[in-house]
Scaffold this motif. Structure first.
Motif, PDB file in Angstrom:
ATOM      1  N   GLN A  36       0.976  -1.190   0.099  1.00  0.00           N
ATOM      2  CA  GLN A  36       0.006  -0.058  -0.059  1.00  0.00           C
ATOM      3  C   GLN A  36       1.052   1.281   0.008  1.00  0.00           C
ATOM      4  O   GLN A  36       0.603   2.073  -0.787  1.00  0.00           O
ATOM      5  CB  GLN A  36      -1.094  -0.050   1.326  1.00  0.00           C
ATOM      6  N   GLN A  37       1.853   1.268   0.861  1.00  0.00           N
ATOM      7  CA  GLN A  37       2.583   2.570   1.063  1.00  0.00           C
ATOM      8  C   GLN A  37       4.269   1.901   0.840  1.00  0.00           C
ATOM      9  O   GLN A  37       4.915   2.058   1.992  1.00  0.00           O
ATOM     10  CB  GLN A  37       2.458   3.181   2.194  1.00  0.00           C
ATOM     11  N   PRO A  38       4.706   1.607  -0.185  1.00  0.00           N
ATOM     12  CA  PRO A  38       5.962   0.782  -0.032  1.00  0.00           C
ATOM     13  C   PRO A  38       7.115   1.773   0.596  1.00  0.00           C
ATOM     14  O   PRO A  38       7.745   1.165   1.263  1.00  0.00           O
ATOM     15  CB  PRO A  38       6.482   0.573  -1.719  1.00  0.00           C
ATOM     16  N   ILE A  39       7.336   2.858  -0.031  1.00  0.00           N
ATOM     17  CA  ILE A  39       8.556   3.367   0.405  1.00  0.00           C
ATOM     18  C   ILE A  39       8.408   4.115   1.859  1.00  0.00           C
ATOM     19  O   ILE A  39       9.276   3.890   2.848  1.00  0.00           O
ATOM     20  CB  ILE A  39       8.984   4.906  -0.267  1.00  0.00           C
ATOM     21  N   LYS A  40       7.298   4.241   2.345  1.00  0.00           N
ATOM     22  CA  LYS A  40       6.993   4.796   3.628  1.00  0.00           C
ATOM     23  C   LYS A  40       7.121   3.693   4.700  1.00  0.00           C
ATOM     24  O   LYS A  40       7.772   3.765   5.767  1.00  0.00           O
ATOM     25  CB  LYS A  40       5.430   5.195   3.846  1.00  0.00           C
ATOM     26  N   GLU A  41       6.555   2.564   4.245  1.00  0.00           N
ATOM     27  CA  GLU A  41       6.747   1.267   5.274  1.00  0.00           C
ATOM     28  C   GLU A  41       8.373   0.864   5.211  1.00  0.00           C
ATOM     29  O   GLU A  41       8.803   0.419   6.226  1.00  0.00           O
ATOM     30  CB  GLU A  41       5.926   0.282   4.638  1.00  0.00           C
TER      31      GLU A  41
END
Length: 559
Positions: free
Chosen positions: A184-189
């Motif tokens: 869902q939020q690759p870079i953030k995670e």
């Protein structure tokens, strides 16, 4: 016409060739004040050669200088001061710009040779932060400037897609990751996992060993390690492309560190064959005079950045046959590049002389370096979006009837961020301040863009008819003409010094000179001078547009 070149030629003749033309060109100065002339030649260095006082030499040179382009030549305090013939020179310059348009300012010091430019190069699985802005915009500007200077630039994004950090990320993902959240939020995670790894590793040092083991698996092409790495890489490039699209930046190559995995054995073999490798505490190094040895292989057999950069340099020379190869990388990597270049020199590669590290300072937050591993990061995409939103708000308040508001807001917002960086000399550190970056007055991109839009508006209102003729420009326009004359030399200096701030400072000065003229001269008054004044306005518009383009900034016709 090159007026400085003309001054060099007559000086050379006046001195009977006692100094070569390159030396003379470097000696010519720009006087601090208008009353001192348009160019000045100091005679102090000649005093030793000719065994005369600088004042006497200046007088002798003055008597021998003769060209219709000089209105006046005077000897003052050991200087030869030259005043250009304003009207003749103004007509020549404006006609040059009218005929050449965006080609005005082109210099052919590159002679169509290839220059590779390694810039931006963010690490995958990490956000595209403000920390990457400098390499990205300095590199892009140097690619554009080098093209203007006669080179063929090859833009290379050497992605940080390999290294021990991926061992850390794999460990973190396997211990604490959630596949759905990462999707869902690759870079953030992935950033959250990377930060958590470093927090946990401070309490449990054995995590570092696990990370090293996973990176070794990655180097040995373990299926699970490769699968996770590819996933992290693909998601990262999708995110990066959004930022590059906003900035209007394109690359010729995305070959990152991983691309050179199968090219490093050749480097090690060559170094062995040349008997340049030595063992040091179980590691393989190349000793270098007056520097620490260059580490080629660690004790566990894993390769290092130097090995990879040696392989990359050889690949680029064999692929592109570059005359110059620029690395737009921060100050802190200076020793690394000195070592890499020194090893190539020891290997006997003469082309390494064209390899240049172009260092730059950091973007600081509260006086400290931004650190990804500690989570202190400001996302570049968010900064760009904030700048665009602020520009749109400004447009809606001040010019609600403007067409294509979103497009113009993008040009102004991204221009503000790029200009805020490039107006600073690259080696200086810059304090990150969203407030300062998004100001729309003073020494800013929007100020230059607005001046360009003002010029465009005047041309439409005045029904300007572009034509080449004997243009009679009055003295109040001379400060603008002086700036226009300087543009080709500014382009050359920006290229030779790898310094885009030369262009940024120049367009600010040209915009100021034009706005002062605009405030004192009734440009659109209907009389015989109207079209001549508009020819000057057109020239300013062309050069401002081109100056901004060389910085990677667009120039709206309306704001």
């Amino acid at each position: 016409m090159n007026f400085k070149g003309e001054f060099v030629n007559v000086l050379y003749d006046a001195l009977d060739g006692q100094l070569d033309k390159i030396k003379l060109k470097h000696m010519i100065e720009q006087p601090k004040f208008d009353y001192m002339g348009d160019m000045a030649f100091p005679c102090f260095e000649l005093a030793k050669i000719l065994r005369k006082s600088p004042q006497v030499i200046a007088l002798e040179i003055t008597e021998r200088l003769n060209t219709p382009l000089f209105e006046k030549v005077e000897a003052v305090g050991g200087y030869v001061n030259v005043f250009l013939q304003k009207r003749a020179v103004s007509s020549i310059v404006i006609n040059q710009i009218l005929s050449q348009k965006e080609d005005y300012g082109r210099v052919n010091i590159g002679e169509e040779k290839v220059i590779t430019i390694d810039f931006s190069s963010p690490n995958i699985a990490k956000p595209f932060s403000m920390g990457h802005l400098r390499s990205t915009v300095i590199g892009n500007a140097l690619a554009l400037i080098s093209e203007k200077a006669g080179y063929q630039p090859i833009r290379i994004n050497h992605l940080g897609d390999w290294g021990t950090q991926f061992g850390k990320l794999i460990v973190a993902y396997k211990k604490w990751g959630n596949e759905e959240q990462v999707k869902q939020q690759p870079i953030k995670e992935l950033l959250k996992l990377y930060v958590k790894f470093h927090e946990e590793a401070e309490k449990l040092p054995t995590l570092d060993n696990e990370a090293r083991n996973w990176f070794k698996k990655l180097e040995d092409a373990d299926d699970e390690a490769i699968s996770l790495w590819k996933w992290f890489r693909d998601e990262s490039i999708k995110e990066f492309s959004k930022v590059y699209e906003l900035l209007g930046i394109k690359f010729d190559s995305y070959h990152g560190e991983a691309f050179f995995n199968d090219k490093m054995d050749r480097v090690v073999t060559l170094l062995e064959d040349m008997k340049l490798l030595q063992e040091s505490d179980g590691a393989q190094v190349v000793p270098i005079e007056n520097m620490p040895p260059c580490l080629i292989k660690k004790t566990d057999g894993t390769t290092l950045y130097a090995t990879r950069d040696l392989a990359a340099a050889m690949y680029r020379q064999e692929t592109y046959h570059f005359a110059k190869s620029l690395y737009i990388v921060g100050n802190e990597q200076s020793l690394h590049f000195k070592q890499v270049f020194a090893v190539l020199d020891k290997m006997g590669y003469a082309w390494q002389e064209g390899m240049i590290h172009v260092p730059f300072g950091m973007i600081l937050k509260d006086g400290k370096k931004m650190s990804t591993r500690k989570g202190k990061v400001v996302l570049l995409e968010e900064v760009l979006k904030d700048a665009i939103a602020l520009a749109l708000k400004d447009i809606k308040e001040k010019n609600p009837n403007l067409d294509h508001q979103e497009e113009v807001a993008r040009q102004i917002g991204t221009g503000a961020v790029i200009f805020h960086d490039l107006k600073n000399y690259r080696q200086n550190d810059i304090e990150f301040s969203l407030e300062d970056m998004l100001k729309f007055e003073g020494e800013t991109g929007p100020y230059v863009q607005y001046t360009h839009a003002r010029a465009a508006s005047l041309l439409i209102k005045g029904n300007y008819q572009a034509r080449i003729e004997n243009i009679n420009i009055h003295d109040e326009a001379w400060p603008i003409i002086s700036k226009l004359i300087a543009f080709p030399e500014i382009v050359q200096r920006a290229m030779e010094e790898y310094d885009p701030s030369q262009i940024a400072k120049y367009v600010i000065e040209l915009a100021r000179a034009f706005n002062k003229y605009y405030g004192s001269v009734r440009i659109l008054d209907d009389n015989e001078q109207k079209q001549e004044r508009l020819a000057l306005v057109y020239s300013v518009k062309v050069v401002l547009n081109e100056g901004l383009r060389l910085l990677g900034i667009e120039a709206p016709e309306e704001m």
